[in-house]
Design a protein around this motif. Structure first.
Motif, PDB file in Angstrom:
ATOM      1  N   VAL A 194      -4.306  -4.192  -4.615  1.00  0.00           N
ATOM      2  CA  VAL A 194      -3.020  -3.723  -5.142  1.00  0.00           C
ATOM      3  C   VAL A 194      -2.118  -4.920  -5.448  1.00  0.00           C
ATOM      4  O   VAL A 194      -1.472  -4.982  -6.507  1.00  0.00           O
ATOM      5  CB  VAL A 194      -2.344  -2.766  -4.140  1.00  0.00           C
ATOM      6  CG1 VAL A 194      -0.969  -2.365  -4.641  1.00  0.00           C
ATOM      7  CG2 VAL A 194      -3.210  -1.541  -3.922  1.00  0.00           C
ATOM      8  N   ALA A 195      -2.096  -5.878  -4.533  1.00  0.00           N
ATOM      9  CA  ALA A 195      -1.241  -7.051  -4.712  1.00  0.00           C
ATOM     10  C   ALA A 195      -1.673  -7.848  -5.941  1.00  0.00           C
ATOM     11  O   ALA A 195      -0.834  -8.280  -6.737  1.00  0.00           O
ATOM     12  CB  ALA A 195      -1.275  -7.923  -3.471  1.00  0.00           C
TER      13      ALA A 195
ATOM     14  N   TRP B 234      -1.138 -13.070   4.182  1.00  0.00           N
ATOM     15  CA  TRP B 234      -0.393 -12.158   5.071  1.00  0.00           C
ATOM     16  C   TRP B 234      -0.662 -12.385   6.550  1.00  0.00           C
ATOM     17  O   TRP B 234      -0.164 -11.650   7.380  1.00  0.00           O
ATOM     18  CB  TRP B 234      -0.716 -10.712   4.707  1.00  0.00           C
ATOM     19  CG  TRP B 234      -0.124 -10.276   3.408  1.00  0.00           C
ATOM     20  CD1 TRP B 234       1.135  -9.797   3.204  1.00  0.00           C
ATOM     21  CD2 TRP B 234      -0.755 -10.267   2.124  1.00  0.00           C
ATOM     22  NE1 TRP B 234       1.329  -9.502   1.888  1.00  0.00           N
ATOM     23  CE2 TRP B 234       0.180  -9.782   1.182  1.00  0.00           C
ATOM     24  CE3 TRP B 234      -2.025 -10.639   1.663  1.00  0.00           C
ATOM     25  CZ2 TRP B 234      -0.101  -9.646  -0.164  1.00  0.00           C
ATOM     26  CZ3 TRP B 234      -2.311 -10.502   0.323  1.00  0.00           C
ATOM     27  CH2 TRP B 234      -1.358 -10.012  -0.586  1.00  0.00           C
ATOM     28  N   ASP B 235      -1.510 -13.346   6.856  1.00  0.00           N
ATOM     29  CA  ASP B 235      -1.858 -13.624   8.248  1.00  0.00           C
ATOM     30  C   ASP B 235      -2.520 -12.423   8.932  1.00  0.00           C
ATOM     31  O   ASP B 235      -2.338 -12.161  10.109  1.00  0.00           O
ATOM     32  CB  ASP B 235      -0.594 -14.057   9.008  1.00  0.00           C
ATOM     33  CG  ASP B 235      -0.951 -14.739  10.322  1.00  0.00           C
ATOM     34  OD1 ASP B 235      -2.113 -15.146  10.472  1.00  0.00           O
ATOM     35  OD2 ASP B 235      -0.076 -14.846  11.194  1.00  0.00           O
ATOM     36  N   MET B 236      -3.285 -11.640   8.114  1.00  0.00           N
ATOM     37  CA  MET B 236      -4.035 -10.515   8.679  1.00  0.00           C
ATOM     38  C   MET B 236      -5.445 -11.030   8.947  1.00  0.00           C
ATOM     39  O   MET B 236      -6.179 -11.341   8.007  1.00  0.00           O
ATOM     40  CB  MET B 236      -4.120  -9.371   7.661  1.00  0.00           C
ATOM     41  CG  MET B 236      -2.821  -8.668   7.420  1.00  0.00           C
ATOM     42  SD  MET B 236      -2.355  -7.703   8.849  1.00  0.00           S
ATOM     43  CE  MET B 236      -0.797  -8.446   9.208  1.00  0.00           C
TER      44      MET B 236
ATOM     45  N   LYS C 105      -3.281  -6.685  -8.482  1.00  0.00           N
ATOM     46  CA  LYS C 105      -2.982  -5.863  -9.654  1.00  0.00           C
ATOM     47  C   LYS C 105      -1.530  -6.107 -10.105  1.00  0.00           C
ATOM     48  O   LYS C 105      -1.239  -6.273 -11.287  1.00  0.00           O
ATOM     49  CB  LYS C 105      -3.181  -4.382  -9.294  1.00  0.00           C
ATOM     50  CG  LYS C 105      -3.212  -3.460 -10.494  1.00  0.00           C
ATOM     51  CD  LYS C 105      -3.532  -2.037 -10.082  1.00  0.00           C
ATOM     52  CE  LYS C 105      -2.268  -1.299  -9.646  1.00  0.00           C
ATOM     53  NZ  LYS C 105      -2.548   0.032  -9.076  1.00  0.00           N
ATOM     54  N   ARG C 106      -0.630  -6.171  -9.134  1.00  0.00           N
ATOM     55  CA  ARG C 106       0.789  -6.394  -9.464  1.00  0.00           C
ATOM     56  C   ARG C 106       1.040  -7.791 -10.018  1.00  0.00           C
ATOM     57  O   ARG C 106       1.828  -7.975 -10.950  1.00  0.00           O
ATOM     58  CB  ARG C 106       1.634  -6.223  -8.209  1.00  0.00           C
ATOM     59  CG  ARG C 106       1.675  -4.793  -7.787  1.00  0.00           C
ATOM     60  CD  ARG C 106       2.660  -4.652  -6.693  1.00  0.00           C
ATOM     61  NE  ARG C 106       2.650  -3.300  -6.235  1.00  0.00           N
ATOM     62  CZ  ARG C 106       3.416  -2.862  -5.270  1.00  0.00           C
ATOM     63  NH1 ARG C 106       4.238  -3.710  -4.679  1.00  0.00           N
ATOM     64  NH2 ARG C 106       3.365  -1.630  -4.904  1.00  0.00           N
TER      65      ARG C 106
ATOM     66  N   GLN D 199      -2.141  -6.631  16.271  1.00  0.00           N
ATOM     67  CA  GLN D 199      -2.179  -6.514  14.819  1.00  0.00           C
ATOM     68  C   GLN D 199      -3.154  -5.413  14.395  1.00  0.00           C
ATOM     69  O   GLN D 199      -2.846  -4.586  13.551  1.00  0.00           O
ATOM     70  CB  GLN D 199      -2.637  -7.853  14.249  1.00  0.00           C
ATOM     71  CG  GLN D 199      -2.255  -8.063  12.816  1.00  0.00           C
ATOM     72  CD  GLN D 199      -2.673  -9.449  12.341  1.00  0.00           C
ATOM     73  OE1 GLN D 199      -3.855  -9.731  12.246  1.00  0.00           O
ATOM     74  NE2 GLN D 199      -1.707 -10.300  12.064  1.00  0.00           N
TER      75      GLN D 199
ATOM     76  N   THR E 214      -8.683  -1.932   3.963  1.00  0.00           N
ATOM     77  CA  THR E 214      -7.692  -1.403   3.031  1.00  0.00           C
ATOM     78  C   THR E 214      -7.796  -2.169   1.711  1.00  0.00           C
ATOM     79  O   THR E 214      -8.403  -3.228   1.655  1.00  0.00           O
ATOM     80  CB  THR E 214      -6.260  -1.599   3.548  1.00  0.00           C
ATOM     81  OG1 THR E 214      -6.050  -2.992   3.743  1.00  0.00           O
ATOM     82  CG2 THR E 214      -6.010  -0.853   4.822  1.00  0.00           C
ATOM     83  N   ASN E 215      -7.159  -1.615   0.675  1.00  0.00           N
ATOM     84  CA  ASN E 215      -7.205  -2.298  -0.597  1.00  0.00           C
ATOM     85  C   ASN E 215      -5.874  -2.977  -0.928  1.00  0.00           C
ATOM     86  O   ASN E 215      -5.459  -3.059  -2.069  1.00  0.00           O
ATOM     87  CB  ASN E 215      -7.617  -1.336  -1.717  1.00  0.00           C
ATOM     88  CG  ASN E 215      -6.682  -0.148  -1.786  1.00  0.00           C
ATOM     89  OD1 ASN E 215      -5.941   0.117  -0.840  1.00  0.00           O
ATOM     90  ND2 ASN E 215      -6.694   0.556  -2.901  1.00  0.00           N
ATOM     91  N   VAL E 216      -5.179  -3.446   0.110  1.00  0.00           N
ATOM     92  CA  VAL E 216      -3.892  -4.104  -0.077  1.00  0.00           C
ATOM     93  C   VAL E 216      -4.018  -5.281  -1.049  1.00  0.00           C
ATOM     94  O   VAL E 216      -3.216  -5.429  -1.970  1.00  0.00           O
ATOM     95  CB  VAL E 216      -3.332  -4.597   1.276  1.00  0.00           C
ATOM     96  CG1 VAL E 216      -2.094  -5.447   1.049  1.00  0.00           C
ATOM     97  CG2 VAL E 216      -3.010  -3.429   2.173  1.00  0.00           C
ATOM     98  N   VAL E 217      -5.075  -6.083  -0.845  1.00  0.00           N
ATOM     99  CA  VAL E 217      -5.250  -7.269  -1.684  1.00  0.00           C
ATOM    100  C   VAL E 217      -5.421  -6.865  -3.146  1.00  0.00           C
ATOM    101  O   VAL E 217      -4.810  -7.457  -4.040  1.00  0.00           O
ATOM    102  CB  VAL E 217      -6.446  -8.105  -1.185  1.00  0.00           C
ATOM    103  CG1 VAL E 217      -6.738  -9.241  -2.166  1.00  0.00           C
ATOM    104  CG2 VAL E 217      -6.155  -8.661   0.200  1.00  0.00           C
TER     105      VAL E 217
ATOM    106  N   LYS F 197       5.576 -13.097  -1.541  1.00  0.00           N
ATOM    107  CA  LYS F 197       4.159 -12.881  -1.251  1.00  0.00           C
ATOM    108  C   LYS F 197       3.314 -13.091  -2.506  1.00  0.00           C
ATOM    109  O   LYS F 197       2.222 -13.640  -2.448  1.00  0.00           O
ATOM    110  CB  LYS F 197       3.930 -11.474  -0.693  1.00  0.00           C
ATOM    111  CG  LYS F 197       4.429 -11.292   0.703  1.00  0.00           C
ATOM    112  CD  LYS F 197       3.592 -12.051   1.720  1.00  0.00           C
ATOM    113  CE  LYS F 197       4.339 -12.161   3.036  1.00  0.00           C
ATOM    114  NZ  LYS F 197       3.729 -13.093   3.969  1.00  0.00           N
TER     115      LYS F 197
ATOM    116  N   ALA G  92      -6.287 -12.080   2.495  1.00  0.00           N
ATOM    117  CA  ALA G  92      -5.433 -11.371   3.454  1.00  0.00           C
ATOM    118  C   ALA G  92      -5.037 -12.288   4.600  1.00  0.00           C
ATOM    119  O   ALA G  92      -3.902 -12.267   5.081  1.00  0.00           O
ATOM    120  CB  ALA G  92      -6.150 -10.142   3.995  1.00  0.00           C
TER     121      ALA G  92
ATOM    122  N   LEU H 212       0.826  -1.197   0.000  1.00  0.00           N
ATOM    123  CA  LEU H 212       0.000   0.000   0.000  1.00  0.00           C
ATOM    124  C   LEU H 212       0.870   1.260   0.000  1.00  0.00           C
ATOM    125  O   LEU H 212       0.582   2.240  -0.687  1.00  0.00           O
ATOM    126  CB  LEU H 212      -0.891  -0.033   1.245  1.00  0.00           C
ATOM    127  CG  LEU H 212      -2.267   0.569   1.120  1.00  0.00           C
ATOM    128  CD1 LEU H 212      -3.054  -0.123   0.028  1.00  0.00           C
ATOM    129  CD2 LEU H 212      -2.993   0.422   2.453  1.00  0.00           C
TER     130      LEU H 212
END
Lengths: 469, 223
Positions: free
Chosen positions: B191-192, B178-180, B194-195, A364, B186-189, B152, B174, A337
């Motif tokens: 973005v990931a 990532w163990d979240m 997308k990459r 966390q 959030t939009n982490v997933v 990752k 997630a 991010l």
């Protein structure tokens, strides 16, 4: 003692005062009465001794018993009053003079020998049939030169004294009764007047309700002991009012927060339904709706989380966690991010051994919220510094990043629920203003503390967390 | 594959029945605990989805009676999310536990997991279309061209490919990669993914990673 609990303070104090006065006054009365009686008895005793000694002297100077026997009335009328007893007799003979108006029988006593002076010890105690006390004495006397022995038995009947004493006793009782009565009435009046501030206080307290929580007890004209109580009550009211305000504020913020997504949902669905649409339009509407539902669910989830934590008795299950591992995981996740905004993390976790004692999920969550904030509100292209220092007391975690200036007032409010630093900037979909309050709640729950500071020179905000070990 | 849904709320029951049917299951719906228990005792089901808060006979009681006779997997649905409730549900023998509001996709995923539990083993090498993934040597090739992925990205691809044909929610991704373990808003997933797409799909004609609208992502040769 059920009735005692039902009694008012005034009534209790009045009763206690009256009992106290009754005990003191009756003791005093009894003491005075007893001393008066003792004084009177002593006087009577000496009178009796004096009389008998007088007879003894008189007899020695007389000629013989025959003369006495010849003139009994002379001796009968001699000295003393009508009730007193005088019995003269030869030893073992019937009395030749017998004055005994009450016809009392003398108690068994040994007459005092010749030449031995009479003392108080020789006296004997008796009682007339009507209860009046009688003092007896017996003594031997010589008559003239004939050496005839005569036994004198005399008694003093305390008629006058008992009259005086019973009057005195009545007066004592009357005095006690009157004093107790006066004390009760006066102490009741005084106490009622003295406790008037309490009545005022309860009247004032009675007026306080959720509608006028700003009312306070007037502490200024209270007596010192009640002054303290009034101040304590007012402090309590201050705290309650603050809590109440916060709660009302929270409810209205919450309603507002929920209204927006619901409004979006209703609005765009109504627009979509107003006319027939292409299939794609329906699909994108549903997708958009789903996003709003997810947001609603998240708000509810966050609020429930805060409510659980607020609930007294919530116990957090802690375990030792490796600071490096936890940080590593989070940075891994948020790095993606951060890169989107051309930011990166600089992490210093103080060696591999740094352990933090916390609930893994909560740690966390707290750190995630901080990272999200740092990425969202930080300057693009800067570094987010993350530092964790473990000491014997616990672990301090500090997250520093560059951002626009923040006023001290804003810093204070930062951890409040639903607070938004800049409502214009934070777009609605991104945050619901609960992130930092959740951080604070989590850290508080772990017995630690949070603080925020802004460094103007470096244009950086620092958020510090402390987890005790 | 027959599933019994015991749910007193009309709308919830209806959409569960509809959604599960469309996911390929036969569904019986009971509107209260008494009917539900009766059905469960009379017929054989592969799995039971059980609401906790119901008037009359609540989910706990149904669960207790059910466990004394049958041994099918049970998923609890509840609006109560106290840890105590969760423990109670699991102690009574529930196999899974979902807190309302839950994602329907997640429910389907969990049903699948429960129904095939213990049977499936991970493969070492996956071959989908022109893509090959070697989990042992951490190598990915497409049309025999090697593709370099970060660790990752590799985990993400591995997860997607392991569940090919299934839509995976962002929450599950997630959590697995990532163990979240909570919804972090959030939009982490995204973005990931997308990459990953940029490396894996962009240079090639055939796209393998697909967006499932409103749900998440799916890996499939033919969506």
């Amino acid at each position: 003692m059920n009735f005692w609990h039902a009694w008012s303070l005034t009534r209790r104090a009045t009763t206690l005062f009256s009992v106290l006065v009754f005990v003191i006054m009756s003791s005093l009365g009894m003491y005075l009465y007893t001393s008066a009686r003792q004084a009177l008895e002593q006087r009577a005793d000496y009178t009796l001794i004096g009389r008998v000694e007088h007879f003894r002297t008189l007899f020695r100077d007389l000629y013989n018993i025959q003369q006495m026997e010849a003139h009994p009335t002379l001796f009968e009328s001699m000295l003393g009053n009508e009730q007193d007893v005088r019995i003269f007799r030869r030893l073992g003979d019937t009395p030749f003079i017998n004055v005994n108006p009450g016809a009392m029988s003398p108690p068994a006593m040994k007459p005092v020998e010749l030449g031995v002076p009479l003392t108080l010890e020789a006296l004997r105690e008796g009682k007339r049939d009507d209860g009046v006390r009688v003092r007896w004495v017996a003594a031997l006397a010589e008559v003239g030169d004939h050496k005839d022995k005569v036994e004198i038995i005399a008694a003093y009947v305390m008629t006058q004294e008992s009259g005086v004493l019973s009057t005195y006793l009545l007066r004592v009782i009357a005095a006690v009764a009157l004093t107790v009565l006066l004390t009760s009435v006066l102490s009741y009046l005084i106490l009622r007047r003295g406790l008037l501030p309490v009545a005022t206080m309860s009247r004032q307290a009675g007026q306080i309700s959720p509608k006028n929580l700003s009312l306070r007890l007037s502490a200024t004209d209270m007596p010192p002991d009640l002054h303290k109580l009034a101040l304590a009550c007012n402090d309590m009211l201050d705290r309650l009012e603050a809590g109440f305000r916060q709660l009302s504020q929270f409810s209205s913020d919450l309603a507002h927060e929920l209204r927006t997504p619901v409004n979006i949902l209703m609005g765009q669905t109504q627009v979509a339904l107003a006319q027939a649409r292409e299939l794609e339009e329906y699909e994108s509407l549903l997708e958009s709706n789903l996003e709003e539902y997810a947001r609603l669910a998240r708000i509810i989830e966050n609020i429930l989380f805060l409510a659980h934590i607020d609930h007294a008795g919530f116990v957090v299950e802690k375990e030792p966690l490796s600071m490096a591992a936890e940080m590593g995981k989070l940075i891994d996740y948020f790095d993606i991010l951060a890169q989107e905004r051309d930011m990166h993390f600089a992490v210093d976790v103080g060696g591999i051994d740094g352990m933090v004692y916390a609930n893994p999920l909560m740690l966390q969550r707290a750190l995630s919220n901080l990272f999200i904030n740092a990425i969202r509100h930080g300057q693009a292209g800067t570094v987010i510094q993350v530092k964790a220092i473990a000491s014997t007391e616990g672990v301090s975690i500090s997250i520093v990043n560059q951002c626009a200036a923040i006023e001290p007032l804003q810093l204070d409010k930062m951890f409040d629920r639903f607070y938004r630093g800049d409502s214009a900037r934070s777009s609605h979909t991104e945050s619901n203003g609960l992130g930092l309050s959740i951080v604070k709640a989590i850290v508080d729950l772990h017995g630690g503390h949070v603080s925020a500071s802004y460094n103007k020179a470096e244009q950086a905000i620092a958020l510090d967390l402390f987890f005790p070990g | 594959m027959t599933i019994l849904v015991i749910e007193d709320d009309q709308k919830t029951g209806d959409y569960l029945k509809k959604g599960l049917r469309e996911s390929g299951y036969a569904v019986d719906l009971a509107r209260n605990g008494i009917d539900g228990l009766h059905l469960a005792m009379e017929q054989s089901y592969e799995l039971v989805i059980l609401d906790v808060m119901m008037p009359g006979l609540d989910g706990w009681t149904v669960m207790q009676s059910l466990r004394s006779k049958q041994d099918m997997p049970v998923i609890f649905l509840t609006a109560r999310d106290h840890v105590d409730d969760r423990i109670r549900g699991l102690q009574l023998g529930a196999d899974d536990y979902l807190v309302k509001p839950f994602s329907f996709t997640e429910l389907v995923l969990r049903i699948r997991t429960l129904l095939r539990r213990g049977v499936r083993r991970d493969a070492d090498i996956y071959q989908v279309a022109d893509l090959q993934l070697d989990t042992v040597r951490h190598k990915i090739t497409r049309q025999n061209l090697p593709i370099a992925l970060t660790s990752k990205e590799f985990m993400l691809l591995h997860l997607l490919i392991k569940h090919q044909g299934e839509a995976l929610s962002r929450t599950i991704i997630a959590s697995q990669v990532w163990d979240m373990n909570f919804d972090s808003d959030t939009n982490v997933v995204d973005v990931a993914v997308k990459r990953l797409r940029a490396k894996l799909d962009a240079p090639f004609e055939k796209k393998l990673i697909h967006t499932v609208r409103g749900v998440g992502y799916m890996f499939a040769e033919n969506p």
